[in-house]
Design an enzyme around this catalytic site. Structure first.
Site, PDB file in Angstrom:
ATOM      1  N   CYS A  81       5.564  12.652  -8.292  1.00 30.83           N
ATOM      2  CA  CYS A  81       4.360  13.139  -9.085  1.00 30.83           C
ATOM      3  C   CYS A  81       3.640  14.054  -8.234  1.00 30.83           C
ATOM      4  CB  CYS A  81       3.582  11.612  -9.185  1.00 30.83           C
ATOM      5  SG  CYS A  81       4.257  10.305 -10.158  1.00 30.83           S
ATOM      6  N   CYS A 104       3.737   7.763  -5.660  1.00 29.36           N
ATOM      7  CA  CYS A 104       4.755   8.515  -6.158  1.00 29.36           C
ATOM      8  C   CYS A 104       5.152   9.887  -5.725  1.00 29.36           C
ATOM      9  CB  CYS A 104       4.725   8.458  -7.632  1.00 29.36           C
ATOM     10  SG  CYS A 104       5.953   9.414  -8.548  1.00 29.36           S
TER      11      CYS A 104
END
Length: 325
Positions: A82, A79
């Site tokens: 993230c 991700c």
């Protein structure tokens, strides 16, 4: 995905004030036990960011949330957003100097936790306060928004639940400048809100309703009073009801708006949130005119009780829109 702002009304479900008092007492007991054992409970800055898995979730998140707000960062190695958000949260965890604990959960390795929190995409950030979960935001967020959210979280955790956070070892590296400021002085409505708490504890629902209404007459946007009023009115509606008779009528009259509304109130008080929402949404589909509008308005009131940012409310709003249009 756009970040979703937190709503502190989501920190509690039904009987919010009673739960807050119990959580506060539990937090005080925890601190007293640490003191009795001769410890300070101090942690190092490195201990303010922890990795959590399914096996340790109850110990590291639920139990710890009785002494400090636990912010959960759901992330994954693949991700990219993230990788931008997580370092900011980690830095702020140290900067806030124990006012919250950051728990990092890898969703790839902990699918069950991801499902339990109803997460549809990452990054997703939740908090657990005194065992109760609430969503903070989903998707990328700017540092200013994150700080505002964290400031609100630690303030509510202290004022509503008595959670003052963790003591950080004074011999360790000091927290960075800009840590959260001391709590603001008591607000002008604290006495009325406390009176409502006491009335609820005494079973005086009428008194609690009047106290919350007094706050809202001066401050219509007061979220604590709006939540408390919605809960007190719900409890007053079901007071004295015969559950068996209410459910019997609802089963026999699936198209009767008032019968379904009464049963939905009981569902919610009993903790069956999805059942309450589903019952009313289905009744919206079956009814029209004034009956349909009455069901819709009651459903919106129940959304207020549970909290606008609760994932169950978010899903039910979408289902309601489909039923209406």
């Amino acid at each position: 995905m756009q970040p979703r702002n937190m709503s502190m009304s989501g920190v509690v479900d039904l009987a919010a004030v009673k739960a807050a008092q119990e959580a506060k007492a539990k937090a005080e007991q925890t601190r007293a036990e640490v003191a009795r054992q001769g410890g300070t409970g101090a942690v190092s800055p490195a201990d303010l960011v922890i990795d959590v898995d399914e096996a340790g979730f109850e110990r590291d998140v639920l139990q710890r949330s009785a002494e400090v707000p636990v912010v959960i960062d759901f992330w994954a190695e693949w991700c990219q957003p993230c990788k931008q958000l997580s370092p900011v949260l980690e830095r702020l965890a140290v900067e806030y100097n124990g006012r919250f604990l950051l728990a990092k959960i890898d969703v790839d390795a902990n699918q069950m936790l991801m499902q339990q929190f109803g997460i549809q995409g990452i990054p997703a950030v939740f908090a657990v306060v005194a065992g109760q979960a609430l969503p903070l935001f989903q998707g990328a967020a700017g540092e200013q928004q994150i700080r505002q959210t964290l400031d609100q979280l630690v303030q509510v955790a202290e004022e509503r639940f008595g959670l003052t956070g963790l003591a950080v070892d004074p011999d360790a590296e000091p927290a960075a400048p800009g840590a959260a400021a001391a709590p603001a002085p008591a607000g002008p409505y604290d006495a009325l809100l406390e009176a409502a708490v006491q009335a609820l504890d005494a079973g005086d629902l009428g008194g609690a309703i009047r106290a919350y209404q007094n706050v809202l007459s001066d401050d219509p946007g007061n979220s604590e009073a709006k939540l408390g009023l919605a809960q007190a009115e719900l409890l007053q509606r079901v007071q004295g009801a015969d559950p068996q008779q209410v459910r019997k009528e609802a089963a026999e009259k699936p198209g009767d708006a008032q019968a379904q509304i009464a049963a939905a109130d009981l569902d919610l008080v009993g903790g069956h949130v999805e059942d309450a929402f589903g019952r009313l949404i289905e009744t919206v589909r079956r009814t029209a005119g004034a009956d349909r509008d009455a069901v819709r308005r009651r459903l919106l009131e129940l959304f207020e009780v549970v909290g606008a940012d609760d994932p169950r409310v978010v899903g039910a709003r979408r289902a309601l829109a489909r039923a209406l249009f």
